[in-house]
Design an enzyme around this catalytic site. Sequence first.
Site, PDB file in Angstrom:
ATOM      1  CD1 TRP A 285      39.412  38.198  39.760  1.00 50.67           C
ATOM      2  CD2 TRP A 285      40.608  36.948  41.164  1.00 50.67           C
ATOM      3  NE1 TRP A 285      39.968  37.180  39.034  1.00 50.67           N
ATOM      4  CE2 TRP A 285      40.705  36.399  39.866  1.00 50.67           C
ATOM      5  CE3 TRP A 285      41.283  36.321  42.210  1.00 50.67           C
ATOM      6  CZ2 TRP A 285      41.451  35.259  39.576  1.00 50.67           C
ATOM      7  CZ3 TRP A 285      42.013  35.175  41.927  1.00 50.67           C
ATOM      8  CH2 TRP A 285      42.095  34.662  40.631  1.00 50.67           C
TER       9      TRP A 285
ATOM     10  CD  GLU B 156      36.360  33.783  34.716  1.00 50.80           C
ATOM     11  OE1 GLU B 156      36.443  33.932  33.479  1.00 50.80           O
ATOM     12  OE2 GLU B 156      36.379  34.735  35.517  1.00 50.80           O
TER      13      GLU B 156
ATOM     14  CD  GLN C  65      41.662  32.471  35.558  1.00 55.65           C
ATOM     15  OE1 GLN C  65      40.933  32.700  34.616  1.00 55.65           O
ATOM     16  NE2 GLN C  65      41.918  33.367  36.494  1.00 55.65           N
TER      17      GLN C  65
END
Length: 750
Positions: A344, A471, A581
């Site tokens: 992505w 993640e 993140q």
Amino acid sequence: MSWQLVNNDRNEEQLLVNESLFALGNGFLGVRGNFEEGYSDEKKSVRGTYINAFHDSTEITYGEKLHAFPETQQKLLNVIDSQTILMTINGRQVQAGEAVTMERTLDMERGLSIRVLSWHDEEAGKTTVTFKRLVSFTVKELFVQQVEIETEREASVHISMAVNGDVSNFSDPDDPRVASGHAKRLTIEQVDAGDILSVTCRTYESALSVHCSSKSAISVPAERTVSSGEGRAEEAYSYTSSGKAVLTRWSMYTDTYRHGDQLEQTAARLLSECGSFTEAEEAQHEYLKAFWKDTLLEIEGDPELQQGIRFNLFHLLQSAGRDAVSNISAKGLSGEGYEGHYFWDTEIYMFPFFLMTRPDTARQLLKYRFSLLNAAKKRAREVGHTKGALFPWRTISGGECSAFFPAGTAQYHISADIAYSFIQYYLVTGEKAFLREYLTELLTETARLWMDTGHMKDGVFRIDDVTGPDEYTCIVNNNFYTNAMAQYNLKWAAACWELLEAKDAQALNQKLELEKGEIAAWKEAAERMYLPYDEKLGIHAQDDTFLQKKVWDLAATPKEKFPLLLHYHPLTLYRYQVCKQADTVLAHFLLEDTADEATMKHSYEYYEKVTTHDSSLSYCVFSMMAARHGDVEKAYRYFIETARLDIDNTHQNTKDGLHLANMGGTWLALVYGFAGMRVKESGLLFRPVLPKAWKSMSFRIRWREALLEVQLEKELVRYEALEGSLTFKHHDETISLKLGDTKEIPLRLS
């Protein structure tokens, strides 16, 4: 200084990093910055040449394999090596050893690298060897090298070169970011040594072929010999003279994707059309003149930062596929990290740079994604959907390459990310043909995915068991980022059908078999999309359970334990409030109209405390949103983490390839951050601010047929229409400019 990168270090760690930093490419072909002669003392090297999208399929091995786990993955291959040039002068091997002075430069203005070796030889006197190389932007197949050998006195020189098909990929079993197996994936089909050296190889499983043909010329009378064997074609020159001799070597690469079954014939024809190295260098410079004109981005007051910006933009250019069968991998064409897969990253972090400066390249990147739409529909069926398109989390040719589904396939947001980039392209260019040929179909199929994934409950549309950008938090219900992006996808899918002309809508309807009530269902799902919100904190919750978890104590975590993914089991990470993140904060950047100012600011402050920035994708987002909330100096501090990430190797893994998404993020942080640019449905908007450390910032962007230059100074912002005419907003003020017009406005102090 800002146009050149110079690094003469020769310790093993820095040599590996420099192989990535000094890599050259053109979107099709990439060559790592290896020494032609290799290294002394058996130092480790990742010697690599890559063709964008050229891959083989390899088996994925599981301890326990469940339904719809991908059985194979694709792997970008290190292909035929034509870098090697070995030399002896009076029997002494030429090598960048301790007794040799070396100067090494990447020239980003001219698009080549230069390495100069010099020493004093008892017989030959002062000796200088200069290596120049470039990967051509005007002939995509061409890698050309020039070597100048200059001796003060007469010397005997022997030069040998090879085209080597007996190559392997690099592997590291201890790092999840690097491949750990399947290193050897090419068989040698043909080797020939004559006037031209040539090698053809074929992949084991994907049945793709790659070919390299190489020819050379030397400026002094010399004896030439050739030989072949063990997958190599070799040639050598021997001569005795003083003064300067110049060797030029042209290597042409062709592959199945772009050249069909005419690999050797095409390479031979292209070689026959080659001019001198000087001509190739001049063509390279002319190409880059146009690129740097279009992509002007200058900071006054920090030359090291300016160097970092130019370095990042140069490598974005070198990495972007322009042929609709390739894209931009996480490491570009500079290394083998993440096995050359496309994520992505392209759509969210790299695509905006091309969209706003080189829309033709942006269109090609989207055409690549569109070419995989049928594969995405197939993948959706594999994982149990009756309709829609689920784009793979990591791929090259369309198949899912992620074996770890919690942080791979479960990141359904990639389908909305791709849809978002298609919408952005339409908003910026206004191309009706794009709406008709690509946008409506892709948004229809991704909207169908959300309808089949989500469901109505208690009057709201919910999306369960997905993973957002963070993640360190996987398989959750109602990830805010995913739901907000799906909402935008659904809304625009319905809008596209209303924007189409009647005849185009009828033709597409026949192809896509739109069901009665389907568009109305998309609208209802978008209107009722559940966006988690915590009343007490006044923030958007990252998902249904994130705020219920214990907060990870980042301050008490030893520095050597970062990045966390290399030191803690995923389940440990999943049980805490800790973010790898930007996640919710990223959604607020991309879709700022989904929240009010207070919610965005409170969310920013909350998630900032629990974010590690273990991903290079994170700093730029926090920088942009700090600028959005008026904290310019915090925005500056975050931004500084992005601009020289690879040059300074701050993540300690640049040897595996450059961080291309971070490079795109650097541009985003400047243009979308400090200049406050947004592409909205109502048009173009700016909310500019300027850090105290800079005297000024200037950049250019394209909007429809216009080229706009924006200059931020301490007390004012200046807008100038260099081409065409356009209308945009500065905060709430509407500004219209035609060719040559300039508008100056006092800069707000935030």
